[in-house]
Scaffold this motif. Structure first.
Motif, PDB file in Angstrom:
ATOM      1  N   ARG A   1     -17.154  -4.298  27.629  1.00  9.71           N
ATOM      2  CA  ARG A   1     -17.777  -5.462  28.275  1.00  9.71           C
ATOM      3  C   ARG A   1     -17.458  -5.481  29.771  1.00  9.71           C
ATOM      4  O   ARG A   1     -18.266  -5.942  30.585  1.00  9.71           O
ATOM      5  CB  ARG A   1     -17.290  -6.751  27.614  1.00  9.71           C
ATOM      6  CG  ARG A   1     -17.861  -6.968  26.214  1.00  9.71           C
ATOM      7  CD  ARG A   1     -19.213  -7.660  26.250  1.00  9.71           C
ATOM      8  NE  ARG A   1     -19.071  -9.064  26.599  1.00  9.71           N
ATOM      9  CZ  ARG A   1     -20.083  -9.830  27.001  1.00  9.71           C
ATOM     10  NH1 ARG A   1     -21.306  -9.325  27.126  1.00  9.71           N
ATOM     11  NH2 ARG A   1     -19.881 -11.092  27.310  1.00  9.71           N
ATOM     12  N   TYR A   2     -16.280  -4.972  30.138  1.00 11.47           N
ATOM     13  CA  TYR A   2     -15.919  -4.902  31.559  1.00 11.47           C
ATOM     14  C   TYR A   2     -16.723  -3.816  32.267  1.00 11.47           C
ATOM     15  O   TYR A   2     -17.251  -4.011  33.358  1.00 11.47           O
ATOM     16  CB  TYR A   2     -14.423  -4.622  31.714  1.00 11.47           C
ATOM     17  CG  TYR A   2     -14.017  -4.254  33.124  1.00 11.47           C
ATOM     18  CD1 TYR A   2     -14.005  -5.206  34.137  1.00 11.47           C
ATOM     19  CD2 TYR A   2     -13.666  -2.938  33.455  1.00 11.47           C
ATOM     20  CE1 TYR A   2     -13.661  -4.875  35.433  1.00 11.47           C
ATOM     21  CE2 TYR A   2     -13.319  -2.604  34.754  1.00 11.47           C
ATOM     22  CZ  TYR A   2     -13.312  -3.566  35.737  1.00 11.47           C
ATOM     23  OH  TYR A   2     -12.978  -3.238  37.032  1.00 11.47           O
TER      24      TYR A   2
ATOM     25  N   PRO B   1     -21.814  -4.181  31.727  1.00 13.58           N
ATOM     26  CA  PRO B   1     -22.435  -5.485  31.472  1.00 13.58           C
ATOM     27  C   PRO B   1     -23.851  -5.318  30.916  1.00 13.58           C
ATOM     28  O   PRO B   1     -24.484  -4.274  31.095  1.00 13.58           O
ATOM     29  CB  PRO B   1     -22.462  -6.149  32.848  1.00 13.58           C
ATOM     30  CG  PRO B   1     -22.282  -5.054  33.840  1.00 13.58           C
ATOM     31  CD  PRO B   1     -21.535  -3.961  33.149  1.00 13.58           C
TER      32      PRO B   1
ATOM     33  N   ASP C   1     -18.708 -11.148  33.614  1.00 16.13           N
ATOM     34  CA  ASP C   1     -19.314 -11.229  32.282  1.00 16.13           C
ATOM     35  C   ASP C   1     -20.817 -10.952  32.328  1.00 16.13           C
ATOM     36  O   ASP C   1     -21.383 -10.419  31.380  1.00 16.13           O
ATOM     37  CB  ASP C   1     -19.065 -12.603  31.658  1.00 16.13           C
ATOM     38  CG  ASP C   1     -17.656 -12.704  31.098  1.00 16.13           C
ATOM     39  OD1 ASP C   1     -17.195 -11.713  30.487  1.00 16.13           O
ATOM     40  OD2 ASP C   1     -17.019 -13.747  31.269  1.00 16.13           O
TER      41      ASP C   1
ATOM     42  N   ASP D   1     -14.792 -11.872  28.265  1.00 15.83           N
ATOM     43  CA  ASP D   1     -14.539 -10.525  27.736  1.00 15.83           C
ATOM     44  C   ASP D   1     -14.243  -9.512  28.842  1.00 15.83           C
ATOM     45  O   ASP D   1     -13.335  -8.687  28.716  1.00 15.83           O
ATOM     46  CB  ASP D   1     -15.756 -10.045  26.943  1.00 15.83           C
ATOM     47  CG  ASP D   1     -16.047 -10.920  25.734  1.00 15.83           C
ATOM     48  OD1 ASP D   1     -15.079 -11.422  25.120  1.00 15.83           O
ATOM     49  OD2 ASP D   1     -17.230 -11.107  25.412  1.00 15.83           O
TER      50      ASP D   1
ATOM     51  N   LEU E   1     -17.884 -15.470  26.769  1.00 13.55           N
ATOM     52  CA  LEU E   1     -17.309 -15.460  28.120  1.00 13.55           C
ATOM     53  C   LEU E   1     -15.875 -14.952  28.128  1.00 13.55           C
ATOM     54  O   LEU E   1     -15.134 -15.144  27.167  1.00 13.55           O
ATOM     55  CB  LEU E   1     -17.346 -16.872  28.707  1.00 13.55           C
ATOM     56  CG  LEU E   1     -18.729 -17.511  28.861  1.00 13.55           C
ATOM     57  CD1 LEU E   1     -18.600 -18.877  29.533  1.00 13.55           C
ATOM     58  CD2 LEU E   1     -19.660 -16.615  29.674  1.00 13.55           C
TER      59      LEU E   1
ATOM     60  N   GLU F   1     -23.162 -12.864  31.902  1.00 16.19           N
ATOM     61  CA  GLU F   1     -23.992 -13.707  31.052  1.00 16.19           C
ATOM     62  C   GLU F   1     -24.770 -14.667  31.952  1.00 16.19           C
ATOM     63  O   GLU F   1     -24.578 -14.667  33.168  1.00 16.19           O
ATOM     64  CB  GLU F   1     -23.107 -14.472  30.052  1.00 16.19           C
ATOM     65  CG  GLU F   1     -22.376 -13.579  29.053  1.00 16.19           C
ATOM     66  CD  GLU F   1     -23.327 -12.869  28.080  1.00 16.19           C
ATOM     67  OE1 GLU F   1     -24.508 -13.274  27.979  1.00 16.19           O
ATOM     68  OE2 GLU F   1     -22.893 -11.889  27.439  1.00 16.19           O
TER      69      GLU F   1
END
Lengths: 327, 327
Positions: free
Chosen positions: A193-194, A197, A269, A167, A165, A271
């Motif tokens: 990561r930005y 995704p 993120d 990132d 988380l 996730e």
């Protein structure tokens, strides 16, 4: 009642739009809708837009903008355990986004269509005097009644999160010239990561029948876990020290301790946060191994309301920004 | 191939997006997509956005903006003979659209939900630094294989249009201070036609099995008939003198003859153009009576390509603007 000029995004939705929702719209508490599909199936419907300068930066590569657009929608389908099928696309483009931009944008779409097994079912193409505004309506399939909703968490369930988380928010900080002390590989990792995704589709499908509730983390862990709590009529407590951080994120937090809030309060993120009973631990551990994806218990659902965060010393902490909020 | 900076909207779609389309996306030639529904049914999917200052005026009443947003999408479902079910909504709103604006907007949605039997299935709510950008993905049902596509016209079929044409463009002209010679009732009628299109859902459903092809007129008769011709691999000839005009539109054309182009080349009427064999004339006449809606043959499909317009004297005419085109 006089209009309140300070309603935030979620209050606006609850007040103006929730009363318009179909039963299959799940009171707009779930970010997706459900409609009957072919025998034994349902379609999961999701729409999300991204605006230049708000959700992405004008100089982001157009192909990655396209991929981000698809993936923020795919991420919601992932959280429900759905298999994506296709999408509708609306492009509202300023003159600056000419054919060269569009060609790269379409290449990004094509790459992710192939990767995720989806196709385009229609769209609308407009010019705008404003910033590029890109909207997708995505649909996928689940077995009827099997979608993992936000509303199913039970008291005592563990709060799990996938991956790492913070990132994406740290990647945005890097793009803004911050975090100059990180090594180049770490900076690149965070930027990626930005910009790009990774929708957790395989995880989401594996969570059907295993997780009681799930959401993707697009507004930040505290905010999205809060949505699960609201829909499940529960509260939750999470422990900051348990948050899974990538190596570059850990380095960033070591250098600037307040960066931990990127993992708690910042979005992007993509996730998954989900509720699973303690006895699912073994199956989740082997799933984590199979998917090569950390699945980390970070707290627990409990009776009550709202999300409590405990800091490294176990004291209640205040998270400055609980997710990106429009308005 | 080097990017061409002058591709228009339809060329952009054909070049960049059509290669991405699913079989159910109908090569993007039909403005809708089709996916399997419950036993014996298909869903018809459609997405259309409206942008403040492009598709509507900043001072248009927010409730009517909401209704226009729904209706431009419902109109496409009407053209396919579908029964609407529900929609997803994306709002990207500038600070100027505060709670008072949103409250009126939601009231407009509620009114049309009730009127057209649709409900909200989800959405996305964003802030934008640009003009308000509102996007809907609408879905409806048809019996499997029964949707009236753009691709089914046959040589010799008559070109029919519903209602009257040109009103919306003339209404916009009135709002811009033009056509000052018209009487107030006529001006109000035209403005209303611009602000509040009437999706021809009942007509569309009745055309299933009767019309060979259909489209709604959102880009102008010549452009949308052109889309039917392209999808059907045919040409068509229409006669300007046969175009159905409302009383105020007729008055406008009498005062300024070039206003006839509003009925040929301007969009926003949201009437239907459809292909029907000559022998369907009787059934269409009785349908017209039942629906209290003019159904007027204005020309004929023929082998070849493109749309020819004959003026009042039967000479080929050039239409200055064949529909609104972005880019």
């Amino acid at each position: 009642m006089a209009p309140n000029p300070h309603l935030d995004e979620f209050e606006r939705i609850a007040r103006f739009f929730a009363p318009l929702a179909a039963p299959g719209g799940l009171r707009l508490l779930d970010d997706v809708g459900l409609i009957p599909g072919e025998a034994g199936e349902q379609y999961v419907l999701k729409t999300d837009a991204i605006v230049e300068g708000v959700h992405y930066r004008p100089d982001d590569p157009p192909g990655q903008v396209a991929q981000k657009l698809l993936r923020v929608n795919l991420s919601d389908l992932a959280a429900k355990g759905a298999t994506p099928v296709g999408y509708l696309l609306v492009t509202c483009l300023p003159p600056a986004c000419g054919e060269a931009w569009l060609e790269q944008f379409a290449k990004g779409l094509a790459a992710d269509q192939k990767r995720f097994g989806i196709e385009l079912y229609g769209g609308d193409s407009n010019a705008t005097p404003g910033p590029a505004t890109l909207s997708v309506a995505m649909f996928g399939k689940v077995k009827r009644g099997k979608a993992v909703l936000r509303s199913g968490a039970k008291p005592g369930d563990l709060v799990y999160v996938s991956g790492t988380l913070g990132d994406a928010a740290l990647g945005l900080a890097v793009l803004k010239g911050e975090l100059a002390g990180l090594d180049p590989a770490g900076r690149d990792f965070l930027i990626r990561r930005y910009r790009l995704p990774e929708p957790r589709l395989e995880l989401g499908r594996a969570l059907v029948g295993l997780a009681h509730a799930a959401a993707d983390i697009s507004d930040g862990l505290v905010a999205d876990l809060g949505h699960v709590c609201t829909a499940s009529k529960l509260g939750a407590t999470i422990e900051a020290k348990k948050l899974p951080l990538s190596k570059p994120a850990r380095a960033a937090v070591q250098a600037e301790p307040e960066r931990i809030f990127a993992a708690l309060g910042a979005g992007d993120d993509y996730e998954l946060v989900f509720a699973a009973p303690a006895q699912a631990g073994k199956r989740l551990a082997s799933l984590s191994k199979k998917l090569k994806l950390p699945l980390t218990p970070v707290g627990r659902f409990e009776k009550g309301a709202g999300v409590r965060v405990l800091d490294a010393e176990g004291r209640p902490a205040t998270v400055p920004q609980t997710g990106y909020r429009h308005f």
